[in-house]
Design a protein around this motif. Structure first.
Motif, PDB file in Angstrom:
ATOM      1  N   GLN A  31       0.763  -1.368   0.111  1.00 33.42           N
ATOM      2  CA  GLN A  31       0.059   0.077   0.156  1.00 33.42           C
ATOM      3  C   GLN A  31       0.721   1.375   0.170  1.00 33.42           C
ATOM      4  OE1 GLN A  31      -2.401  -1.815   3.331  1.00 33.42           O
ATOM      5  NE2 GLN A  31      -3.619  -0.003   2.595  1.00 33.42           N
ATOM      6  N   THR A  46       0.192   6.551   0.229  1.00 29.94           N
ATOM      7  CA  THR A  46      -0.450   5.721  -0.544  1.00 29.94           C
ATOM      8  C   THR A  46      -0.709   6.560  -1.762  1.00 29.94           C
ATOM      9  OG1 THR A  46      -2.038   3.981  -0.792  1.00 29.94           O
ATOM     10  CG2 THR A  46      -2.830   5.829   0.264  1.00 29.94           C
ATOM     11  N   VAL A  48      -3.563   7.089  -4.896  1.00 23.93           N
ATOM     12  CA  VAL A  48      -5.012   6.896  -5.364  1.00 23.93           C
ATOM     13  C   VAL A  48      -4.990   7.780  -6.631  1.00 23.93           C
ATOM     14  CG1 VAL A  48      -7.535   6.635  -5.096  1.00 23.93           C
ATOM     15  CG2 VAL A  48      -5.779   6.178  -3.021  1.00 23.93           C
ATOM     16  N   TYR A  52      -1.218  11.366  -4.040  1.00 15.44           N
ATOM     17  CA  TYR A  52      -1.009  10.618  -2.936  1.00 15.44           C
ATOM     18  C   TYR A  52      -1.609  11.120  -1.570  1.00 15.44           C
ATOM     19  CZ  TYR A  52       2.829   9.501  -6.020  1.00 15.44           C
ATOM     20  OH  TYR A  52       3.644   9.196  -7.211  1.00 15.44           O
ATOM     21  N   PHE A  53      -1.871  10.204  -0.622  1.00 17.84           N
ATOM     22  CA  PHE A  53      -2.339  10.394   0.609  1.00 17.84           C
ATOM     23  C   PHE A  53      -1.610   9.933   1.620  1.00 17.84           C
ATOM     24  CE2 PHE A  53      -5.617  10.445  -2.731  1.00 17.84           C
ATOM     25  CZ  PHE A  53      -6.237  11.740  -2.491  1.00 17.84           C
ATOM     26  N   LEU A  55      -1.300   7.841   5.265  1.00 23.83           N
ATOM     27  CA  LEU A  55      -1.885   6.927   5.842  1.00 23.83           C
ATOM     28  C   LEU A  55      -2.314   7.641   7.123  1.00 23.83           C
ATOM     29  CD1 LEU A  55      -0.362   3.709   4.794  1.00 23.83           C
ATOM     30  CD2 LEU A  55      -2.787   4.459   4.068  1.00 23.83           C
ATOM     31  N   GLN A  70      -2.687  12.416  12.239  1.00 21.56           N
ATOM     32  CA  GLN A  70      -4.013  13.117  11.677  1.00 21.56           C
ATOM     33  C   GLN A  70      -3.905  14.796  11.948  1.00 21.56           C
ATOM     34  OE1 GLN A  70      -8.087  12.454  12.705  1.00 21.56           O
ATOM     35  NE2 GLN A  70      -8.791  12.650  10.580  1.00 21.56           N
ATOM     36  N   ASP A  86     -10.462  13.456   7.090  1.00 20.27           N
ATOM     37  CA  ASP A  86     -10.214  12.145   6.638  1.00 20.27           C
ATOM     38  C   ASP A  86      -8.709  12.534   5.806  1.00 20.27           C
ATOM     39  OD1 ASP A  86      -9.576   9.737   5.827  1.00 20.27           O
ATOM     40  OD2 ASP A  86     -11.647   9.208   4.827  1.00 20.27           O
ATOM     41  N   ASN A  87      -7.750  11.823   6.289  1.00 21.09           N
ATOM     42  CA  ASN A  87      -6.606  11.789   5.522  1.00 21.09           C
ATOM     43  C   ASN A  87      -6.576  11.467   3.828  1.00 21.09           C
ATOM     44  OD1 ASN A  87      -5.335  12.551   7.879  1.00 21.09           O
ATOM     45  ND2 ASN A  87      -3.808  11.171   7.837  1.00 21.09           N
ATOM     46  N   MET A  88      -7.618  10.520   3.712  1.00 23.39           N
ATOM     47  CA  MET A  88      -7.980  10.134   2.293  1.00 23.39           C
ATOM     48  C   MET A  88      -8.296  11.263   1.506  1.00 23.39           C
ATOM     49  SD  MET A  88      -5.912   7.487   1.919  1.00 23.39           S
ATOM     50  CE  MET A  88      -6.506   6.997   0.458  1.00 23.39           C
ATOM     51  N   HIS A  89      -8.701  12.243   2.057  1.00 23.25           N
ATOM     52  CA  HIS A  89      -9.362  13.528   1.388  1.00 23.25           C
ATOM     53  C   HIS A  89      -8.404  14.622   1.290  1.00 23.25           C
ATOM     54  CE1 HIS A  89     -12.940  11.241   1.735  1.00 23.25           C
ATOM     55  NE2 HIS A  89     -13.286  11.793   0.722  1.00 23.25           N
TER      56      HIS A  89
END
Length: 359
Positions: A31, A46, A48, A52-53, A55, A70, A86-89
């Motif tokens: 990942q 990671t 996407v 990159y984001f 984790l 975070q 959210d880290n994925m944003h």
């Protein structure tokens, strides 16, 4: 500089801890597109799509443990309220990659090179590579002291682009700036009002409170005003000394601040100046003039201030900013330290109680 970002598929040793010990947020090596950091903490990006984001976990290198990662939505980095929690944003492109690469393009999300390569500080290099001369490359050492240090301050500072948002996104690095331009045309340092309560960025006297603020500190210093540059002390091409210093810290300071120097100290020996045994921790220049009071985030990870101001015990009493005396003599009080210093013949009693702008 050249190894801040590493691809674990190309560098199998890039990931420091055993991932099997991670009970904070599980992830696999597959990942991880990039590993960030190796001295204080290590984070994992990671990929996407084209982004990159980070984790939501980090390895604390000094403390040898996993912890949550975070950025809080409030009372922290200025950009956090403009992104979901959210880290994925929270893509690294607008928030990190401009300083961890050469030539990051905000539209294509592509880089000329990951990490801080030659062109980051010396400009485009193709012509120089084909016909090497001093005239077809930029050398910060030949610039005035402002432009020279801006080469470093562009990333070693906390601030905001003058235009923000840029195409709908908020950036935490000086978009479109490159060496040779005026950084102030693209970037403003985080503001501070002298005496205001300690906040995320600053202590009340204006000393930085956190890492990546060496530039915020340095531009306040007498050193900077006298034309000293970052690379008068550091050699980013690499040395065997801590922080890529040109010499061990005290040896470097004493080149300009030896005994009886007009630059100070004005004593015959360093021991007379520091009132600590020569060679001891308390007699090191950085112990008093660059105290390690600026946090890297995790506990026990502090970096050195770069204002070169001596923070008096009286300032601790008045502004609650740590002073180097009781940071070392943890069993003593600021009053004890202040009284002790007033017995030193070469210490001005006025300066010991002066406001921080004068120290």
């Amino acid at each position: 500089m050249a190894n801040t970002i590493r691809d674990p598929s190309r560098h199998p040793d890039a990931i420091i801890p055993d991932l099997a010990t991670n009970n904070v947020y599980k992830f696999s090596k597959d990942q991880v597109a990039f590993v960030y950091g190796r001295i204080w903490k290590q984070r994992y990006f990671t990929k996407v799509g084209d982004d990159y984001f980070p984790l939501p976990v980090q390895w604390e290198v000094v403390n040898k443990k996993w912890s949550k990662y975070q950025v809080p939505p409030t009372e922290g980095d200025w950009w956090a309220p403009f992104y979901p929690g959210d880290n994925m944003h929270r893509p690294t492109g607008p928030l990190c990659d401009g300083c961890h690469s050469v030539g990051y393009d905000i539209r294509t999300k592509q880089v000329a090179e990951w990490n801080v390569g030659c062109e980051r500080c010396h400009g485009p290099g193709s012509e120089h590579l084909a016909h090497p001369t001093r005239d077809n490359t930029l050398n910060p050492a030949h610039m005035n002291y402002v432009e020279a240090s801006d080469t470093c301050i562009q990333c070693h500072s906390q601030g905001q682009p003058l235009s923000n948002p840029i195409e709908g996104k908020y950036y935490d690095w000086p978009v479109d700036y490159h060496v040779g331009l005026k950084l102030a045309d693209y970037w403003t340092l985080e503001d501070h009002t002298l005496g205001e309560p300690e906040n995320f960025f600053y202590f009340p006297d204006g000393t930085a409170h956190k890492n990546r603020m060496q530039g915020n500190d340095f531009v306040q210093s007498v050193m900077y005003r006298r034309g000293v540059t970052c690379f008068d002390c550091h050699d980013v091409h690499g040395t065997s000394n801590y922080a890529e210093l040109r010499k061990p810290a005290s040896a470097l300071c004493l080149d300009c601040h030896g005994p009886s120097s007009p630059n100070g100290p004005r004593t015959a020996t360093i021991e007379e100046h520091t009132h600590h045994k020569e060679g001891s921790a308390g007699s090191q220049c950085i112990a008093c003039h660059m105290p390690a009071i600026e946090t890297e985030g995790p506990a026990n990870t502090m970096v050195h201030a770069h204002t070169f101001r001596f923070i008096t015990p009286a300032m601790t009493e008045k502004y609650n900013i740590p002073n180097p005396c009781t940071s070392c003599h943890t069993d003593k009080t600021s009053t004890w330290a202040n009284n002790a210093m007033r017995q030193w013949n070469e210490s001005s009693p006025w300066r010991l109680g002066q406001n921080p702008a004068s120290n």
